[in-house]
Scaffold this active site. Structure first.
Site, PDB file in Angstrom:
ATOM      1  N   LYS A   1     -65.900 -80.888 -26.333  1.00  0.00           N
ATOM      2  CA  LYS A   1     -65.454 -81.948 -25.426  1.00  0.00           C
ATOM      3  C   LYS A   1     -66.574 -82.947 -25.209  1.00  0.00           C
ATOM      4  CE  LYS A   1     -62.083 -79.063 -23.076  1.00  0.00           C
ATOM      5  NZ  LYS A   1     -61.869 -78.029 -22.052  1.00  0.00           N
TER       6      LYS A   1
ATOM      7  N   GLN B   1     -63.766 -76.014 -16.354  1.00  0.00           N
ATOM      8  CA  GLN B   1     -63.281 -75.171 -17.451  1.00  0.00           C
ATOM      9  C   GLN B   1     -62.715 -73.858 -16.916  1.00  0.00           C
ATOM     10  OE1 GLN B   1     -63.306 -76.059 -20.852  1.00  0.00           O
ATOM     11  NE2 GLN B   1     -62.131 -74.200 -21.105  1.00  0.00           N
TER      12      GLN B   1
ATOM     13  N   ASP C   1     -57.358 -82.944 -16.139  1.00  0.00           N
ATOM     14  CA  ASP C   1     -56.578 -81.818 -16.669  1.00  0.00           C
ATOM     15  C   ASP C   1     -55.146 -81.849 -16.136  1.00  0.00           C
ATOM     16  OD1 ASP C   1     -57.536 -80.095 -18.576  1.00  0.00           O
ATOM     17  OD2 ASP C   1     -58.640 -78.818 -17.180  1.00  0.00           O
TER      18      ASP C   1
END
Ligand code: NDP
Length: 300
Positions: A54, A98, A121
């Site tokens: 990422k 994460q 997200d």
């Protein structure tokens, strides 16, 4: 019949190009550089690989990448303090924590502490509500990537029937919401669904997000249907040698290929689109935060 293979790797490259060109416009015309902060707690090797990828792709698109690696025993208070600090930082337009987090941390609490406008997200409860009521939301990356591929494949999705197999909060449910928003007739199947094969055989679109290797076989698929395989399963591959492993999806690719009109492979299908959509969401969040037009073709 042999299905058209939907090349997610190539599609993701075009998404990244669009992101990069929007980023350079933001920089040149407005003097703004989008920034993505990724928070990793602990040292799970798979998560470390994701986070590294990422960060690399964020920089390659011309954005700023901020990585925060915290030890496994980080307290909830310390993690929440970091999230608050990132919420208040004007150079950070997207925040990703994460998952999974270590067991002693409450994921829902942490995710819902993120500023919804920076929740790239799309897991914050406000974004879930906005998506389900058809309002402007940050949309979870994996379903967004699937939607982009389906739109590219079909043009309009209006009136098509879709079965989403899997009802998780990160894939199945938001996928169903997105398809509904594009005027598909949507059914969500899960572990208690009866006659699931027959149900899938009625669908113009099947999205498999189950986490069971090769569960969906060719005889579940209506001839000519589009199959999106979200699953990523690592299984033994004795044909490649002792102790060798390989990645397969939730769809049995060979048999589905003989029936479907189009299908995403694993690897090289949905996977690459997920990070590309994270970058897309970051540039969208940056545009929104600055009251600027959103990049075209990068949102739901
Ligand atoms: P979850 O485990 O959270 O959800 C799985 C869903 O599948 C559940 O709703 C479950 O039903 C359903 N299910 C399980 N067994 C069956 C069955 N026999 N028949 C029908 N439905 C069943 O998984 P995720 O949604 O997080 O992930 C799904 C897959 O997608 C995984 O392989 C994961 O690795 C992959 N993935 C890939 C991503 C990518 O970037 N390509 C990103 C995220 C996930 P129930 O609710 O009834 O238990």
């Amino acid at each position: 019949m042999s299905a058209q293979i939907i090349d997610g790797k190539a599609f993701a490259a075009t998404v990244r190009e669009k992101v990069a060109s929007h980023v350079s416009r933001l920089k040149e015309v407005h003097g703004i550089t989008p920034g993505l902060a990724v928070v990793l707690v602990g040292d799970d090797p798979a998560s470390e690989v994701y986070v590294r990828n990422k960060g690399k792709q964020t920089l390659e698109c011309g954005m700023n990448s901020y990585e925060h690696k915290l030890p496994d025993d980080t307290s909830e208070a310390d993690l929440l303090a970091l999230v608050q600090q990132l919420n208040a930082d004007p150079t950070v337009h997207g925040i990703l924590v994460q998952l999974p987090l270590p067991d002693h941390l409450d994921s829902d609490l942490v995710i819902n502490a993120i500023d919804p406008a920076k929740d790239v997200d799309g897991f914050h409860i406000s974004n879930v509500g906005l998506l389900s009521t058809g309002q402007k939301a940050m949309v979870p990356c994996t379903p967004l990537g699937c939607l982009m591929m389906l739109r590219q494949q079909h043009g309009s999705l209006s009136g098509l029937t879709a079965v989403v197999v899997g009802r998780s909060n990160i894939v199945g449910k938001p996928m169903a919401q997105l398809l509904l928003r594009d005027s598909c007739t949507v059914t969500i199947a899960h572990s208690r669904t009866k006659n699931i094969e027959e149900l899938c055989r009625t669908a113009d679109i099947v999205v498999a997000a189950v986490g069971r290797p090769e569960m969906v076989t060719g005889d579940w698929i209506k001839p000519g249907a589009t199959v999106i395989d979200v699953g990523i399963n690592r299984i033994a591959a004795p044909e490649r040698g002792p102790e060798k492993m390989k990645l397969v999806g939730d769809v049995e690719f060979a048999s589905a290929c003989r029936v479907a009109g189009a299908i995403t492979p694993v690897p090289g299908g949905v996977g690459p689109m997920t990070i590309a959509c994270l970058l897309a969401n970051t540039v969208t969040a940056c545009a929104r935060a600055n009251g600027l037009p959103e990049p075209e073709g990068l949102t739901a």
